[in-house]
Structure formats: structure tokens, C-alpha cells
Design a protein around this motif. Structure first.
Motif, PDB file in Angstrom:
ATOM      1  N   ARG A 164     -24.425  86.539  39.345  1.00 53.01           N
ATOM      2  CA  ARG A 164     -23.172  87.295  39.345  1.00 53.01           C
ATOM      3  C   ARG A 164     -23.148  88.316  38.197  1.00 53.01           C
ATOM      4  N   GLU A 165     -22.204  89.191  38.243  1.00 57.46           N
ATOM      5  CA  GLU A 165     -22.094  90.217  37.205  1.00 57.46           C
ATOM      6  C   GLU A 165     -21.920  89.601  35.824  1.00 57.46           C
ATOM      7  N   GLU A 183     -26.226  90.859  40.896  1.00 57.39           N
ATOM      8  CA  GLU A 183     -25.116  91.747  40.573  1.00 57.39           C
ATOM      9  C   GLU A 183     -25.125  92.164  39.105  1.00 57.39           C
ATOM     10  N   ALA A 184     -25.964  91.504  38.278  1.00 57.99           N
ATOM     11  CA  ALA A 184     -26.102  91.860  36.864  1.00 57.99           C
ATOM     12  C   ALA A 184     -27.281  92.813  36.705  1.00 57.99           C
ATOM     13  N   GLN A 208     -25.320  87.842  32.916  1.00 57.85           N
ATOM     14  CA  GLN A 208     -26.321  88.656  32.239  1.00 57.85           C
ATOM     15  C   GLN A 208     -27.334  87.783  31.491  1.00 57.85           C
TER      16      GLN A 208
END
Length: 301
Positions: free
Chosen positions: A193-194, A225-226, A197
Motif C-alpha cells: 500500500r501507499e 502503490e508505494a 514505504q
């Protein structure tokens, strides 16, 4: 959130609850055995494991049944809180006519460690859905599986590595073999996911197809998404390496024994990663027993 997990939730009348308090370390494995018998019946095993902060435990969940036609829908959930460690081993050795749909989910918190191992050898049809959610910083998971299908077995695996927290890490390795008319299916997804990271994720599925009538399908997937991550995924499907066979046979090893040696060697790196080392030798024996059928007709392959 799928039909079978909802069915299990609706039908479950009880289950197993394992709770390890904060700062408690349990040295010996906790073992739960689910046994099912009686033709035409259904069972809905339900297990919940909660590891509080700084705790540690080894957990074994074994599914077994008679050789009668029956249905099992199981749900197992593990909650691993901050800096806790859980080693979780699932063994599926149901009878030859059983149908088993299983759902395993782990939620791993900050600095926690989750190691999962799956051994799937039984059932006529077995589907295992395995999910790991790494929801906080520095959460890690290692997931490995060994499976072997013969006769007309179908072994179906679906995995999901969900990186929510930053600096999380997951490593997945599934290895299987199929012979006669058996079929294996693997579908896996890594999602970063964002918010995830600096995550590191790997996913590998390796398959040996030992007969012309056997099948193996493998579909690894990535959703990222990261923008600062390390990811790798891959799969292989194929027969025993002919050069390896040739090498062994030129040194006096029969074709049947050479096949067995190569298959056992193929599984060895997964055995070495199983989360509970004391069970490695018994599981090697179980796989060797499945290999007995390679004697039948091997010289004609």
C-alpha cells in the motif's frame, strides 16, 4: 469475507482459543488436532490465536479425517501484537475423499514476527487461502508450504501478502509436486500500500509435474502503490530435470530411486525452513510415503 468463511462463522458452535499473555514465552508447542469422520457430514473448525506484546509461542494445527466423503470448512486467525513471535504450522492430512476449504489469516503488529508453514498431503479437494497483513512498522512474515498430490487430488492455494506499515518484510516460498491425474493451483498476490514505504516482499512458487496426466498452474501477482520498495516474484512448472536423472542413473541409481531422490531434494530447502524443526523428520516420512506410488509405472515414463 468470502462465502466459506461466512459459512464457518454461521455454523461454528465452539472452537479453540489460544491466548498468550504479555511477556510470556511458551517453549513447548501448543497442538490442536481436528479430527472428522462419518460419511456425508460437515465440520466447521474455528481457531483464534492471540499473542500479546513480547510473547512467544509455537503452534501446530493438524487436520485429519477418515477416508469417507465429508466436508470441512475451517477458519484460523492469528493476532501477533508488538514485538511478539509466533511460529505456526498447519498440517493437512485428511482422508482421500474429504473436501476441505481452509482460511488462515494473520495480523502482525509493530516489530512482531510471524512464521507460517503449511504441509498439504491429503483430501480429494483442498483449498487453502492464506493471508498475512503486516499492519505496523517492522512487522515481518515468512510463509512456506510443501504439497504433494497424487491420484485425482486437487490442491488449490491462494495467498495474500498485505504490506500496510512501512519497513515491513514478507518472504513466501511454496513448493509442490503432482503425479498421476492430480492438479495443483497457486494464485498469489503481494500488495504494498501507499503507506508501506521501504517494504521488502518476495513470492516464489515452484512445481514439479511427475506424470503427463498431472497439471500445475501458477499465477503470482503484484500490486505496488508505494514508490520505494523491493519486490520479487516468480514461478516455475516443469518435469524432473533430465540431466539430474542422467547423472544419477550413470552412477548406478535406478530410475525409480533417482526420481525419489530428486523430489526429496526439491523439497529439502522448504523442510529446512519449517517453523517447528522437531516435525521435519516426521513430515519427510509422510512425503516419502506419498512417493511410494512412483514405483508404479515409473519405468514407462
Amino acid at each position: 469475507n468470502d462465502a466459506f468463511s461466512l459459512l464457518t462463522g454461521a455454523m461454528t458452535a465452539g472452537g479453540a482459543f489460544v491466548y498468550v499473555p504479555k511477556n510470556v514465552v511458551i517453549e513447548k508447542p501448543i497442538v490442536i488436532i481436528h479430527w472428522r469422520e462419518t460419511e456425508g457430514t460437515a465440520g466447521f473448525p474455528r481457531t483464534l490465536v492471540v499473542m500479546e506484546e513480547n510473547s512467544a509461542a509455537n503452534f501446530i494445527e493438524r487436520f485429519e479425517s477418515s477416508d469417507e466423503k465429508l466436508f470441512i470448512s475451517s477458519v484460523s486467525e492469528c493476532i501477533v501484537k508488538a514485538n511478539a513471535s509466533l511460529k505456526y504450522l498447519t498440517i493437512q492430512e485428511n482422508g482421500k475423499k474429504a473436501f476441505h476449504v481452509g482460511f488462515n489469516r494473520a495480523v502482525v503488529h509493530r516489530d512482531a514476527r510471524f512464521e507460517s508453514s503449511t504441509v498439504a498431503l491429503g483430501s480429494k479437494y483442498a483449498r487453502n487461502r492464506s493471508e498475512v497483513a503486516l499492519i505496523e512498522k517492522n512487522a515481518t512474515s515468512k510463509v512456506v508450504a510443501v504439497y504433494y498430490g497424487d491420484s485425482d487430488q486437487v490442491l488449490d492455494f491462494r495467498t495474500y501478502q498485505d504490506h500496510v506499515g512501512e519497513y515491513t518484510e514478507s518472504d513466501l516460498l511454496f513448493k509442490g509436486a503432482v503425479e498421476q491425474q492430480a492438479k495443483s493451483i497457486y494464485s498469489g498476490l503481494i500488495k504494498i500500500r501507499e503507506s508501506g514505504q521501504h517494504s521488502v516482499a518476495t513470492q516464489n512458487n515452484r512445481n514439479l509435474v511427475l506424470d503427463h496426466g498431472a497439471q500445475a498452474e501458477s499465477i503470482p501477482n503484484l500490486i505496488i502503490e508505494a514508490n520505494d520498495v523491493q519486490c520479487a516474484h516468480g514461478s516455475t512448472v516443469g518435469p524432473i530435470d533430465e540431466e539430474q536423472m542422467y547423472y544419477l542413473q550413470t552412477r548406478g541409481v535406478s530410475k525409480v530411486d533417482a526420481e525419489k531422490l530428486i523430489v526429496m531434494g526439491f523439497f529439502e530447502d522448504v523442510f529446512s525452513r519449517l517453523s517447528i524443526p522437531s516435525l521435519i523428520d516426521p513430515l519427510r516420512i509422510s512425503v516419502k510415503e506419498k512417493l511410494v506410488s512412483l514405483n508404479s509405472g515409473s519405468e514407462d515414463k
